[in-house]
Design a protein around this motif. Sequence first.
Motif, PDB file in Angstrom:
ATOM      1  N   GLU A 191       0.830  -1.208   0.000  1.00 36.09           N
ATOM      2  CA  GLU A 191       0.000   0.000   0.000  1.00 36.09           C
ATOM      3  C   GLU A 191       0.867   1.261   0.000  1.00 36.09           C
ATOM      4  O   GLU A 191       0.592   2.221  -0.727  1.00 36.09           O
ATOM      5  N   THR A 194       2.384   1.658  -3.343  1.00 30.81           N
ATOM      6  CA  THR A 194       1.371   2.141  -4.294  1.00 30.81           C
ATOM      7  C   THR A 194       1.180   3.645  -4.174  1.00 30.81           C
ATOM      8  O   THR A 194       1.119   4.361  -5.180  1.00 30.81           O
ATOM      9  N   ARG A 233       4.999  -6.484  -7.351  1.00 30.74           N
ATOM     10  CA  ARG A 233       3.646  -6.681  -7.900  1.00 30.74           C
ATOM     11  C   ARG A 233       3.380  -8.148  -8.195  1.00 30.74           C
ATOM     12  O   ARG A 233       2.335  -8.698  -7.814  1.00 30.74           O
ATOM     13  N   THR A 247      -4.190  -5.787  -2.704  1.00 29.76           N
ATOM     14  CA  THR A 247      -3.261  -4.660  -2.683  1.00 29.76           C
ATOM     15  C   THR A 247      -2.332  -4.714  -3.889  1.00 29.76           C
ATOM     16  O   THR A 247      -1.995  -3.671  -4.476  1.00 29.76           O
ATOM     17  N   LEU A 251      -1.593  -1.950  -6.787  1.00 34.04           N
ATOM     18  CA  LEU A 251      -0.236  -1.592  -7.186  1.00 34.04           C
ATOM     19  C   LEU A 251      -0.056  -1.743  -8.692  1.00 34.04           C
ATOM     20  O   LEU A 251       0.558  -0.890  -9.351  1.00 34.04           O
ATOM     21  N   VAL A 254      -1.559   1.253 -10.555  1.00 32.31           N
ATOM     22  CA  VAL A 254      -0.728   2.452 -10.478  1.00 32.31           C
ATOM     23  C   VAL A 254       0.515   2.305 -11.349  1.00 32.31           C
ATOM     24  O   VAL A 254       0.947   3.262 -12.009  1.00 32.31           O
TER      25      VAL A 254
END
Length: 289
Positions: A191, A194, A233, A247, A251, A254
């Motif tokens: 998180e 990200t 990732r 999560t 990621l 983004v």
Amino acid sequence: MTALSMLAGIALVLVGLFDMFHTLLHPRGKGRLSHAVIVAFWKGSAALGHRFGSAVGPGGMVAVIILWVLLQGVGWALIHAPHLPEAFSYSGVDPAQQGPLTEPLYVAFMTLSTLGYGDVVPNADWVRVIAPLEALTGFALLTAAMTWFMQVHPALARRRTLALRLAALADAEYAAELSQLEPSSAARTLETLTADLAGVCVDLSQHSESYFFQEEDPEQSLARQLPHALELRDAGREAPSADVRATARALSEVISHLAQKIQGFVKVEGEPEEVFRAYADDHARRQRE
């Protein structure tokens, strides 16, 4: 000729102000002239193997500021030129001895810089009205130059911090051990990553000139460290915890947004892996050669 000179001068002044506005105040943070100058600096540096390293970005910004100064100075000089010397009073200076090109530039730059030595003073009413406006333009230009450097350095600091964080996670082999970690801890790490990547994406949108700053320290170079974000990732996608997988999906989104933003600089389309390789190559030529 008088009207043509004044119209040309007004056009140059407005072009310069428009470019300053789009570079410093517009959400996109990219004036056409400023971006073209910085890109030209970058391409010239790349052609030389990036021998100038981290000086390329600041050098490009200084060149843009010089361009802005010239646009304002020449623009105001063209506005004044048809009205010299009759619209001005001279003290200790013979207007007949002044050059037809240098005198308008002198008046323009002295007014823009607010230095005004008093040897040339406007006496026509309309010139007396616009002279303070010209001085305010010069003051705004100085403020804009200082503000621009103050804006870009926090963005660079955030990028360097993220790069160091990715380098540290890679050294700790975090991706390889992600599935064995406490799910809440792993999710929290992803998180944070990200959020940091999203911040860099926004920085590249609002401060496009930050892309053209090279890093001498490889661990502070996001161009070199981004592949580690891909590793995290992929590791998150394979984690047994649903929270970690969710999560990791955020990621991944983004990362895709960041790759799309970088595509505009490297002119390479494809998956994030390909774009990030092109990004690393664009910033690592000097070291490679």
